[in-house]
Write a protein that holds these residues in place. Sequence first.
Motif, PDB file in Angstrom:
ATOM      1  N   UNK A  96      31.236 104.691  27.451  1.00  0.00           N
ATOM      2  CA  UNK A  96      31.066 104.249  26.062  1.00  0.00           C
ATOM      3  C   UNK A  96      32.389 104.348  25.316  1.00  0.00           C
ATOM      4  N   UNK A  97      33.119 105.435  25.573  1.00  0.00           N
ATOM      5  CA  UNK A  97      34.433 105.654  24.975  1.00  0.00           C
ATOM      6  C   UNK A  97      35.361 104.469  25.238  1.00  0.00           C
ATOM      7  N   UNK A  98      35.402 104.011  26.485  1.00  0.00           N
ATOM      8  CA  UNK A  98      36.295 102.906  26.836  1.00  0.00           C
ATOM      9  C   UNK A  98      35.735 101.550  26.448  1.00  0.00           C
ATOM     10  N   UNK A  99      34.418 101.418  26.333  1.00  0.00           N
ATOM     11  CA  UNK A  99      33.869 100.182  25.780  1.00  0.00           C
ATOM     12  C   UNK A  99      34.382  99.997  24.359  1.00  0.00           C
ATOM     13  N   UNK A 100      34.408 101.101  23.596  1.00  0.00           N
ATOM     14  CA  UNK A 100      34.913 101.023  22.222  1.00  0.00           C
ATOM     15  C   UNK A 100      36.375 100.593  22.201  1.00  0.00           C
ATOM     16  N   UNK A 101      37.178 101.147  23.095  1.00  0.00           N
ATOM     17  CA  UNK A 101      38.598 100.785  23.132  1.00  0.00           C
ATOM     18  C   UNK A 101      38.795  99.332  23.565  1.00  0.00           C
ATOM     19  N   UNK A 102      37.975  98.887  24.511  1.00  0.00           N
ATOM     20  CA  UNK A 102      38.156  97.560  25.089  1.00  0.00           C
ATOM     21  C   UNK A 102      37.720  96.439  24.164  1.00  0.00           C
ATOM     22  N   UNK A 103      36.878  96.754  23.192  1.00  0.00           N
ATOM     23  CA  UNK A 103      36.316  95.699  22.345  1.00  0.00           C
ATOM     24  C   UNK A 103      37.410  94.905  21.633  1.00  0.00           C
ATOM     25  N   UNK A 104      38.452  95.582  21.176  1.00  0.00           N
ATOM     26  CA  UNK A 104      39.517  94.875  20.462  1.00  0.00           C
ATOM     27  C   UNK A 104      40.271  93.926  21.387  1.00  0.00           C
ATOM     28  N   UNK A 105      40.546  94.366  22.624  1.00  0.00           N
ATOM     29  CA  UNK A 105      41.251  93.498  23.567  1.00  0.00           C
ATOM     30  C   UNK A 105      40.413  92.270  23.901  1.00  0.00           C
ATOM     31  N   UNK A 106      39.099  92.456  24.087  1.00  0.00           N
ATOM     32  CA  UNK A 106      38.227  91.326  24.409  1.00  0.00           C
ATOM     33  C   UNK A 106      38.134  90.367  23.224  1.00  0.00           C
ATOM     34  N   UNK A 107      38.063  90.925  22.021  1.00  0.00           N
ATOM     35  CA  UNK A 107      37.936  90.083  20.833  1.00  0.00           C
ATOM     36  C   UNK A 107      39.254  89.588  20.280  1.00  0.00           C
ATOM     37  N   UNK A 108      40.354  89.862  20.974  1.00  0.00           N
ATOM     38  CA  UNK A 108      41.702  89.575  20.493  1.00  0.00           C
ATOM     39  C   UNK A 108      41.851  88.179  19.859  1.00  0.00           C
ATOM     40  N   UNK A 109      41.579  87.090  20.584  1.00  0.00           N
ATOM     41  CA  UNK A 109      41.807  85.756  19.991  1.00  0.00           C
ATOM     42  C   UNK A 109      40.910  85.486  18.784  1.00  0.00           C
ATOM     43  N   UNK A 110      39.630  85.878  18.872  1.00  0.00           N
ATOM     44  CA  UNK A 110      38.711  85.623  17.767  1.00  0.00           C
ATOM     45  C   UNK A 110      39.093  86.420  16.521  1.00  0.00           C
ATOM     46  N   UNK A 111      39.482  87.662  16.718  1.00  0.00           N
ATOM     47  CA  UNK A 111      39.868  88.510  15.584  1.00  0.00           C
ATOM     48  C   UNK A 111      41.157  88.002  14.957  1.00  0.00           C
ATOM     49  N   UNK A 112      42.118  87.607  15.797  1.00  0.00           N
ATOM     50  CA  UNK A 112      43.374  87.054  15.275  1.00  0.00           C
ATOM     51  C   UNK A 112      43.094  85.820  14.412  1.00  0.00           C
ATOM     52  N   UNK A 113      42.202  84.972  14.901  1.00  0.00           N
ATOM     53  CA  UNK A 113      41.908  83.733  14.174  1.00  0.00           C
ATOM     54  C   UNK A 113      41.221  84.022  12.845  1.00  0.00           C
ATOM     55  N   UNK A 114      40.224  84.926  12.852  1.00  0.00           N
ATOM     56  CA  UNK A 114      39.465  85.192  11.624  1.00  0.00           C
ATOM     57  C   UNK A 114      40.302  85.914  10.579  1.00  0.00           C
ATOM     58  N   UNK A 115      41.115  86.882  11.012  1.00  0.00           N
ATOM     59  CA  UNK A 115      41.891  87.681  10.061  1.00  0.00           C
ATOM     60  C   UNK A 115      43.301  87.134   9.845  1.00  0.00           C
ATOM     61  N   UNK A 116      43.677  86.065  10.545  1.00  0.00           N
ATOM     62  CA  UNK A 116      44.975  85.453  10.363  1.00  0.00           C
ATOM     63  C   UNK A 116      46.134  86.327  10.810  1.00  0.00           C
ATOM     64  N   UNK A 117      46.015  86.921  11.993  1.00  0.00           N
ATOM     65  CA  UNK A 117      47.019  87.864  12.488  1.00  0.00           C
ATOM     66  C   UNK A 117      47.998  87.182  13.434  1.00  0.00           C
TER      67      UNK A 117
END
Length: 431
Positions: free
Chosen positions: A29-50
Amino acid sequence: MGIERDNASPRTRRLRSAAVALLVLAGCVNYFDRSALAVGNPEIRAELGLSYEDMGLLLSVFAWSYGFAQIPAGVLVDRFGVRRSLGFAMIVWSFAQLAAGVVTSFRQFLVARVALGLGESPMYIGGTRVCADWYPLRKRALPIAIFNSSSALAPALAPPILTWLMIAHGWRVMFIIAGLAGLVVAALWAIIYRSPQAAAIPAADLAEIHRDDGAPIEHVGWKQVGWLLRFPTAWGMFLGFFGVVYISWLYATWLPGYLEIARHQSIANAGIWSAIPLAAGFFGALSGGIISDRLARFGMGPVAACRLPVIWGLLVAGAATAAAVFADDLSVAIALMSLGLFAANISSSCGWALAAVIAPVNTVATLEAIQNVGGSLGGALAPYVSGVLLQRTNSFVPAFVLAGAIAFVCAAIYWLMTRRRIVAPVGLDLS
């Protein structure tokens, strides 16, 4: 030397197995939490304009807070015990992950990632202390490797599972589900886990567990950090683990992005391809424990049985990682990355086990913390430096070649600086 039998009582064997199973679940569970950002990288960049550099900072800030919290977390674990320390930590990191699912700005996301790093900081040092509390010196490497394998199992499972969640429900729901899972694990930990003393296992089992540990430090507190840092071995572990985590975090944070950007894979295909090297990392983590366990059972000293696989694992991981980005064929690149992560996780498992056999048992969490501060620096720099290099060169080649070079240097550090055990004089009191 033949294979040693486990002479512990059935109740002790059952309780120690349950403890390791809980640690594996919590680690996943600990690493699922860490991995979520890497998996969501393109979508998060697009939504937040990063930018890529912004994402590199967002990926790395977790490791900075995680690293800065390591020594305080290690001292607290050694001072107040694993059950309370890890239980509280699980609650903190779960709420931080929930918060990340509702952020609306880059700054809010940074705060959530900092909180996640603080909350997760006791997990692996505390888990190693659990194994040291429940297993004799010569038998610690395998349970530590099994526990540590969660750090590779979860990233292997995370891309396809989290990608499916993100495609079906969006990246925010993906974060929230991961946070809720952490709260469930925290409840299980509070209900089930007890220390050997609190579990009232037979006195003979307790005596066997600590028979080869040597003299403990009479007072456990902040002064033990300074005492441990008098030994070159502690510095070697601090510097050497930098490379272990640097190369692992390059994969953990940028592999899906690399496959999408450099290899032109879709989000779904990147999730599937990413799972292959990460699965190899899981088997590497397990193999590290098996290798150390077999070396110790057939006559090699516990320290050498953990130390040598760390060194060889770093050498292989460095070579395979540097070579992977030059492969024209995607399947060849994935095979080399798989070898790299397999070897890196052998080093990781054996590096964690090394601290449990090279120092007094009631300093294990603190020594692990010192080592993992170095590792966390590697984890913090790997995603950020890689993001900067990608931004400047528009290529992943410099990032992967640099990671390979760092692995070679850190293998040399382990070879030169971790040859001696840290031994406390009888009755040493640091109060």
